[in-house]
Design an enzyme around this catalytic site. Structure first.
Site, mmCIF file in Angstrom:
data_model
loop_
_atom_site.group_PDB
_atom_site.id
_atom_site.type_symbol
_atom_site.label_atom_id
_atom_site.label_comp_id
_atom_site.label_asym_id
_atom_site.label_seq_id
_atom_site.Cartn_x
_atom_site.Cartn_y
_atom_site.Cartn_z
ATOM 1 N N PRO A 2 0.834 -1.212 0.000
ATOM 2 C CA PRO A 2 0.000 0.000 0.000
ATOM 3 C C PRO A 2 0.866 1.258 0.000
ATOM 4 O O PRO A 2 1.812 1.357 0.775
ATOM 5 C CB PRO A 2 -0.794 -0.111 1.302
ATOM 6 C CG PRO A 2 -0.601 -1.498 1.802
ATOM 7 C CD PRO A 2 0.671 -1.999 1.216
ATOM 8 N N GLU A 3 0.544 2.168 -0.894
ATOM 9 C CA GLU A 3 1.209 3.462 -0.905
ATOM 10 C C GLU A 3 0.186 4.534 -0.517
ATOM 11 O O GLU A 3 -0.926 4.215 -0.118
ATOM 12 C CB GLU A 3 1.836 3.738 -2.276
ATOM 13 C CG GLU A 3 2.990 2.780 -2.576
ATOM 14 C CD GLU A 3 3.830 3.227 -3.769
ATOM 15 O OE1 GLU A 3 3.773 4.408 -4.133
ATOM 16 O OE2 GLU A 3 4.537 2.384 -4.336
#
Ligand code: ZN
Length: 274
Positions: A2-3
């Protein structure tokens, strides 16, 4: 992994479930993830009302009416399962709220973390202190990139991944942004021509905003059958596309390894190496 856009999407997805709700139960199925959970995590959260859900860099933040902030780090594989049918072995923390909803923090690889701090001390917390400006905030722009890149021989890729210069950018969106700005990822910071830097200043917020919009529509469209928040597919130009034709010119997308991480780029569209 996840960014920033994924974390933003998770927090927005939690709003209709959590905002204004009282936490009735916080059940810890293990004492730690990447780090031990705070000893008093359940005690301090149980009975508290969720006042605000927001984000700083790649950290989700939940403020309560007791003046505490829960820092949610999704790590490599963390996700939030909303109203899961069953609680599985990777559902390490289970939250229940007064509206009868259940949210499970699921993290198969256990690189995530939960920390609880006084909201007043959030800025000084080791995870948060020293992080640079938000790329979607008012401080971000050409001036900031000029200050970050000038006189630097470090590659453009490494400078953008440095959380002290800009917050929340990870491998995927750095690769995509450098592609759209036409900058080879190995170009030393000080060698990036000003017009390309100007393009980069415009492209970074645009790439992130598009990804957040894609995440929002994935929430609306599927409302994932198992209620999972955390991942969505979006169309990448270069990331993960080694050997596939560049979407702009047809040249095969190349991959190099920088700081032990893959950089994907178009050798024709992205210039300025060395
Ligand atoms: Zn190309």
């Amino acid at each position: 992994m996840p960014e920033l856009p994924e974390v933003e999407t998770v927090m927005r997805g939690l709003e209709p479930v959590w905002l204004g709700q009282r936490l009735d139960g916080v059940i810890l199925h293990r004492p730690n993830l990447r780090r031990p959970f705070p000893q008093d995590l359940g005690q301090r959260l149980t009975g508290a009302v969720i006042m605000r859900l927001h984000r700083r860099a790649k950290y989700g933040l939940m403020d309560t009416d007791r003046g505490d902030t829960l820092i949610i780090h999704l790590g490599m594989s963390g996700r939030m399962r909303v109203d899961p049918d069953t609680i599985g072995k990777h559902d390490h923390v289970v939250f229940t709220t007064g509206n009868g909803r259940t949210v499970a923090f699921n993290d198969a690889r256990r690189f995530g973390s939960l920390d609880l701090v006084s909201s007043a001390d959030l800025a000084a917390h080791p995870l948060i202190a020293g992080i640079g400006p938000e790329p979607l905030g008012p401080e971000f722009g050409l001036g900031l990139l000029e200050r970050a890149f000038s006189g630097r021989m470090a590659p453009a890729k490494a400078l953008l991944l440095d959380q002290r210069l800009v917050a929340g950018l990870g491998n995927i969106y750095v690769c995509e942004s450098l592609f759209r700005a036409g900058i080879h990822p190995a170009t030393p910071g000080s060698h990036v021509p000003r017009p390309r830097l100007k393009a980069l200043a415009a492209v970074i917020p645009a790439v992130l905003a598009e990804a957040i919009a894609a995440g929002g529509s994935s929430l609306r469209d599927h409302a994932a059958p198992d209620g999972t928040l955390g991942y969505f597919q979006t169309g990448f130009h270069v990331y993960g596309r080694e050997g596939a034709p560049c979407t702009a010119c047809g040249t095969p997308v190349a991959r190099i390894v920088q700081s032990a991480r893959s950089s994907f780029f178009c050798p024709s569209c992205q210039r300025g190496r060395g």
